[in-house]
Structures are given as structure tokens and as C-alpha cells.
Motif scaffolding. Structure first.
Motif, PDB file in Angstrom:
ATOM      1  N   VAL A 131       0.816  -1.215   0.000  1.00 44.99           N
ATOM      2  CA  VAL A 131       0.000   0.000   0.000  1.00 44.99           C
ATOM      3  C   VAL A 131       0.852   1.268   0.000  1.00 44.99           C
ATOM      4  O   VAL A 131       0.308   2.376   0.025  1.00 44.99           O
ATOM      5  CB  VAL A 131      -0.969   0.023   1.208  1.00 44.99           C
ATOM      6  CG1 VAL A 131      -1.838  -1.214   1.204  1.00 44.99           C
ATOM      7  CG2 VAL A 131      -0.224   0.154   2.536  1.00 44.99           C
ATOM      8  N   LEU A 132       2.163   1.137  -0.045  1.00 45.34           N
ATOM      9  CA  LEU A 132       3.039   2.303  -0.092  1.00 45.34           C
ATOM     10  C   LEU A 132       2.929   3.002  -1.446  1.00 45.34           C
ATOM     11  O   LEU A 132       2.577   2.386  -2.461  1.00 45.34           O
ATOM     12  CB  LEU A 132       4.499   1.890   0.132  1.00 45.34           C
ATOM     13  CG  LEU A 132       4.857   1.197   1.441  1.00 45.34           C
ATOM     14  CD1 LEU A 132       6.351   0.892   1.470  1.00 45.34           C
ATOM     15  CD2 LEU A 132       4.461   2.015   2.648  1.00 45.34           C
ATOM     16  N   SER A 133       3.259   4.268  -1.465  1.00 49.30           N
ATOM     17  CA  SER A 133       3.323   4.997  -2.731  1.00 49.30           C
ATOM     18  C   SER A 133       4.518   4.501  -3.543  1.00 49.30           C
ATOM     19  O   SER A 133       5.399   3.792  -3.027  1.00 49.30           O
ATOM     20  CB  SER A 133       3.474   6.496  -2.472  1.00 49.30           C
ATOM     21  OG  SER A 133       4.759   6.777  -1.922  1.00 49.30           O
ATOM     22  N   GLY A 134       4.567   4.904  -4.826  1.00 46.58           N
ATOM     23  CA  GLY A 134       5.684   4.498  -5.672  1.00 46.58           C
ATOM     24  C   GLY A 134       7.023   4.953  -5.108  1.00 46.58           C
ATOM     25  O   GLY A 134       8.008   4.206  -5.110  1.00 46.58           O
ATOM     26  N   GLY A 135       7.066   6.185  -4.618  1.00 45.04           N
ATOM     27  CA  GLY A 135       8.300   6.700  -4.044  1.00 45.04           C
ATOM     28  C   GLY A 135       8.719   5.944  -2.807  1.00 45.04           C
ATOM     29  O   GLY A 135       9.899   5.628  -2.610  1.00 45.04           O
ATOM     30  N   GLU A 136       7.753   5.613  -1.953  1.00 46.54           N
ATOM     31  CA  GLU A 136       8.052   4.858  -0.738  1.00 46.54           C
ATOM     32  C   GLU A 136       8.530   3.448  -1.072  1.00 46.54           C
ATOM     33  O   GLU A 136       9.444   2.919  -0.428  1.00 46.54           O
ATOM     34  CB  GLU A 136       6.807   4.810   0.144  1.00 46.54           C
ATOM     35  CG  GLU A 136       6.457   6.155   0.761  1.00 46.54           C
ATOM     36  CD  GLU A 136       5.071   6.191   1.360  1.00 46.54           C
ATOM     37  OE1 GLU A 136       4.782   7.115   2.128  1.00 46.54           O
ATOM     38  OE2 GLU A 136       4.245   5.288   1.049  1.00 46.54           O
ATOM     39  N   GLN A 137       7.918   2.835  -2.083  1.00 41.80           N
ATOM     40  CA  GLN A 137       8.365   1.501  -2.495  1.00 41.80           C
ATOM     41  C   GLN A 137       9.792   1.544  -3.040  1.00 41.80           C
ATOM     42  O   GLN A 137      10.585   0.619  -2.807  1.00 41.80           O
ATOM     43  CB  GLN A 137       7.411   0.925  -3.542  1.00 41.80           C
ATOM     44  CG  GLN A 137       6.050   0.542  -2.982  1.00 41.80           C
ATOM     45  CD  GLN A 137       5.165  -0.139  -3.998  1.00 41.80           C
ATOM     46  OE1 GLN A 137       5.580  -0.426  -5.117  1.00 41.80           O
ATOM     47  NE2 GLN A 137       3.928  -0.397  -3.623  1.00 41.80           N
ATOM     48  N   GLN A 138      10.124   2.618  -3.751  1.00 38.97           N
ATOM     49  CA  GLN A 138      11.489   2.741  -4.257  1.00 38.97           C
ATOM     50  C   GLN A 138      12.471   2.875  -3.106  1.00 38.97           C
ATOM     51  O   GLN A 138      13.538   2.246  -3.102  1.00 38.97           O
ATOM     52  CB  GLN A 138      11.587   3.953  -5.190  1.00 38.97           C
ATOM     53  CG  GLN A 138      12.945   4.095  -5.873  1.00 38.97           C
ATOM     54  CD  GLN A 138      13.272   2.920  -6.763  1.00 38.97           C
ATOM     55  OE1 GLN A 138      13.788   1.895  -6.304  1.00 38.97           O
ATOM     56  NE2 GLN A 138      12.971   3.040  -8.029  1.00 38.97           N
ATOM     57  N   MET A 139      12.150   3.684  -2.126  1.00 34.73           N
ATOM     58  CA  MET A 139      12.994   3.804  -0.938  1.00 34.73           C
ATOM     59  C   MET A 139      13.182   2.444  -0.271  1.00 34.73           C
ATOM     60  O   MET A 139      14.293   2.070   0.125  1.00 34.73           O
ATOM     61  CB  MET A 139      12.359   4.767   0.073  1.00 34.73           C
ATOM     62  CG  MET A 139      12.257   6.197  -0.367  1.00 34.73           C
ATOM     63  SD  MET A 139      11.357   7.147   0.912  1.00 34.73           S
ATOM     64  CE  MET A 139      10.853   8.583  -0.047  1.00 34.73           C
ATOM     65  N   LEU A 140      12.079   1.706  -0.135  1.00 36.51           N
ATOM     66  CA  LEU A 140      12.125   0.406   0.523  1.00 36.51           C
ATOM     67  C   LEU A 140      13.016  -0.570  -0.242  1.00 36.51           C
ATOM     68  O   LEU A 140      13.814  -1.310   0.362  1.00 36.51           O
ATOM     69  CB  LEU A 140      10.708  -0.159   0.663  1.00 36.51           C
ATOM     70  CG  LEU A 140      10.594  -1.552   1.285  1.00 36.51           C
ATOM     71  CD1 LEU A 140      11.224  -1.592   2.672  1.00 36.51           C
ATOM     72  CD2 LEU A 140       9.125  -1.985   1.340  1.00 36.51           C
ATOM     73  N   THR A 141      12.890  -0.596  -1.551  1.00 42.34           N
ATOM     74  CA  THR A 141      13.695  -1.508  -2.365  1.00 42.34           C
ATOM     75  C   THR A 141      15.186  -1.188  -2.231  1.00 42.34           C
ATOM     76  O   THR A 141      16.016  -2.091  -2.082  1.00 42.34           O
ATOM     77  CB  THR A 141      13.287  -1.421  -3.848  1.00 42.34           C
ATOM     78  OG1 THR A 141      11.881  -1.584  -3.960  1.00 42.34           O
ATOM     79  CG2 THR A 141      13.970  -2.498  -4.669  1.00 42.34           C
ATOM     80  N   LEU A 142      15.519   0.089  -2.271  1.00 48.73           N
ATOM     81  CA  LEU A 142      16.912   0.503  -2.099  1.00 48.73           C
ATOM     82  C   LEU A 142      17.430   0.086  -0.734  1.00 48.73           C
ATOM     83  O   LEU A 142      18.535  -0.472  -0.607  1.00 48.73           O
ATOM     84  CB  LEU A 142      17.016   2.021  -2.263  1.00 48.73           C
ATOM     85  CG  LEU A 142      16.778   2.591  -3.661  1.00 48.73           C
ATOM     86  CD1 LEU A 142      16.587   4.104  -3.587  1.00 48.73           C
ATOM     87  CD2 LEU A 142      17.918   2.261  -4.587  1.00 48.73           C
ATOM     88  N   CYS A 143      16.640   0.345   0.308  1.00 44.92           N
ATOM     89  CA  CYS A 143      17.080   0.038   1.667  1.00 44.92           C
ATOM     90  C   CYS A 143      17.189  -1.473   1.896  1.00 44.92           C
ATOM     91  O   CYS A 143      18.116  -1.936   2.566  1.00 44.92           O
ATOM     92  CB  CYS A 143      16.128   0.651   2.680  1.00 44.92           C
ATOM     93  SG  CYS A 143      16.232   2.450   2.778  1.00 44.92           S
ATOM     94  N   ARG A 144      16.253  -2.232   1.344  1.00 51.30           N
ATOM     95  CA  ARG A 144      16.315  -3.689   1.520  1.00 51.30           C
ATOM     96  C   ARG A 144      17.600  -4.256   0.896  1.00 51.30           C
ATOM     97  O   ARG A 144      18.239  -5.150   1.463  1.00 51.30           O
ATOM     98  CB  ARG A 144      15.089  -4.346   0.875  1.00 51.30           C
ATOM     99  CG  ARG A 144      15.000  -5.851   1.165  1.00 51.30           C
ATOM    100  CD  ARG A 144      13.861  -6.480   0.425  1.00 51.30           C
ATOM    101  NE  ARG A 144      14.069  -6.408  -1.009  1.00 51.30           N
ATOM    102  CZ  ARG A 144      13.116  -6.641  -1.909  1.00 51.30           C
ATOM    103  NH1 ARG A 144      11.886  -6.934  -1.518  1.00 51.30           N
ATOM    104  NH2 ARG A 144      13.375  -6.571  -3.196  1.00 51.30           N
ATOM    105  N   THR A 145      17.984  -3.711  -0.257  1.00 51.48           N
ATOM    106  CA  THR A 145      19.227  -4.154  -0.886  1.00 51.48           C
ATOM    107  C   THR A 145      20.431  -3.798  -0.019  1.00 51.48           C
ATOM    108  O   THR A 145      21.361  -4.591   0.139  1.00 51.48           O
ATOM    109  CB  THR A 145      19.366  -3.519  -2.280  1.00 51.48           C
ATOM    110  OG1 THR A 145      18.232  -3.872  -3.071  1.00 51.48           O
ATOM    111  CG2 THR A 145      20.623  -4.006  -2.979  1.00 51.48           C
ATOM    112  N   LEU A 146      20.418  -2.614   0.557  1.00 53.37           N
ATOM    113  CA  LEU A 146      21.516  -2.194   1.422  1.00 53.37           C
ATOM    114  C   LEU A 146      21.663  -3.082   2.646  1.00 53.37           C
ATOM    115  O   LEU A 146      22.775  -3.277   3.139  1.00 53.37           O
ATOM    116  CB  LEU A 146      21.300  -0.754   1.893  1.00 53.37           C
ATOM    117  CG  LEU A 146      21.855   0.371   1.046  1.00 53.37           C
ATOM    118  CD1 LEU A 146      21.775   1.673   1.824  1.00 53.37           C
ATOM    119  CD2 LEU A 146      23.291   0.100   0.628  1.00 53.37           C
TER     120      LEU A 146
END
Length: 231
Positions: A131-146
């Protein structure tokens, strides 16, 4: 660190990459630019073992030939695909937890680091990621990789579809990675952000690297930009 020579890649009988060669050095941001269909995403997928390829892909002096994507990730290469491949029914915090390599002990990155960089994720840490926005999902994907503590992170079109303020935030995020000693291979269409934060830029056309140099050198070369970038 990452050294690619004579890279050819294929989708079935379709020959997509034609002798791609470049390197990424420690603590460096390299932007991989080009129009859609130029071979940028295929290059990333070849590095990660997701398409058939021939040539040489070396990571810290060792060949990646024949390795699976998860093996390559465990060697220290993180990959953020264009499609923001989150787990929609899991919470933000659970998605980050899945990104950890082993117990996470000794990692350069913690949950606190992620939430400090992106306070919005902290606010929504118990929210389902779907249910996150596109921007929030992008942040999450970046952080999960980190959270997997990579030494190199390959990011495919991180600003696609994002609002200008979020694009600026992503640029600041990538510069923080460099400050922490990570290398970044940034696949991007937005020339502005790539030129602002990159140490070097590579320009692809028809499956080959057609330009390599500094952002200033690309700015000064109007003919190359017109032929390979501008619509």
C-alpha cells in the motif's frame, strides 16, 4: 572491483549486447546512460547472471561466469531492479529483515540507518509494503538491498515515475552510499541526476558503449548527446 570485457548477451537468438567493456572502481558512482533498448538493463541482468552471456565479468578478480544471482549477491553485489520487486503482503520492517545477509552482525547498515535516511519508512514500518506509494516503495527496495551489505549496488532506473522532490532525495541517498565507501552503477534516463552525482558516465547505443568520460566531457560533446541521448 567490477571489470567487464567483451560482454555479449542474448535473449534466445536475439543478440543484445555487443562487446560491452567498462569497469567500476571502489567508492565510485558510474552512470550508465542511453535510450530505451540500448542495452543498459540487459547489462545489469548479465552481471547478475539473469541472462545468457559470453565474455568476461570479473568481481574482485574472480569470474562470475556460471554463478546464480543469489551467489553473486552473497559475493557483495546488490541489485535494485526497475520493477521495485517488494513483498507486498509483508510490512516495511519485514521486507528490510529479508534483505539482511545472515544475522546482520558486522553489517555497515542497520535498521536505524534506513529509518534515519528515510524517516517516512520509519513512520510506515508496520504497514504492508503493497500500500506504499511508488516513491516509498522505491525507498524500501533501495534500503532492503543495502541491508545485505553490498560493496557494489546496481540500481536500475531508481527515479522512474517519481515526483521531483523524491528524485532529489534519491540523489542524496546515492551520494551517502558513496560516502560510506560503496560503489554504485546507476542506470538512469534522467540526465540531470546522473550528471550531478556521477564520477564517470557511460553512454550505450545499440548494445555497445559509445562514450565514456566525465559528466563535464559529456556536457561538452553536443554531437554525442544528440546522436545517442536526445529525442
Amino acid at each position: 572491483m567490477l571489470k567487464i570485457e567483451g560482454l555479449h548477451a542474448y535473449y534466445g537468438k536475439s543478440h543484445v549486447l555487443h562487446g560491452v567493456a567498462f569497469d567500476v572502481r571502489p567508492g565510485e558512482i558510474v552512470a550508465l546512460l542511453g535510450r530505451n533498448g540500448s542495452g543498459r538493463s540487459t547489462t545489469a541482468k548479465a552481471i547478475m547472471g539473469q541472462v545468457d552471456w559470453q565474455g568476461s565479468v570479473q568481481w574482485k578478480g574472480a569470474s562470475l561466469a556460471g554463478r546464480k544471482a543469489y551467489e553473486i549477491a552473497h559475493l557483495g553485489i546488490g541489485y535494485v531492479p526497475e520493477n521495485r520487486d517488494i513483498f507486498p503482503r509483508l510490512t516495511v520492517h519485514q521486507n528490510l529483515l529479508l534483505g539482511q545477509k545472515g544475522s546482520g552482525a558486522g553489517s555497515r547498515w542497520s535498521f536505524d540507518d534506513m529509518y534515519t535516511m528515510f524517516p517516512r519508512l520509519k513512520e510506515r514500518q508496520h504497514t504492508e509494503a503493497g500500500v506504499l506509494s511508488g516513491g516509498e516503495q522505491q525507498m524500501l527496495t533501495l534500503c532492503r538491498t543495502l541491508m545485505g551489505d553490498p560493496d557494489l549496488i546496481i540500481i536500475d532506473e531508481p527515479t522512474e515515475g517519481l515526483a521531483p522532490k523524491i528524485v532529489e532525495l534519491v540523489g542524496q541517498y546515492l551520494e551517502r552510499l558513496k560516502d560510506r565507501g560503496l560503489s554504485v552503477l546507476l542506470i538512469e534516463q534522467k540526465l540531470t541526476i546522473a550528471m550531478e552525482i556521477s564520477d564517470r558516465v557511460l553512454l550505450m547505443g545499440h548494445g555497445s558503449v559509445v562514450f565514456e568520460g566525465t559528466p563535464d566531457a559529456l556536457r561538452a560533446d553536443a554531437a554525442v548527446r544528440k546522436e545517442w541521448l536526445e529525442v
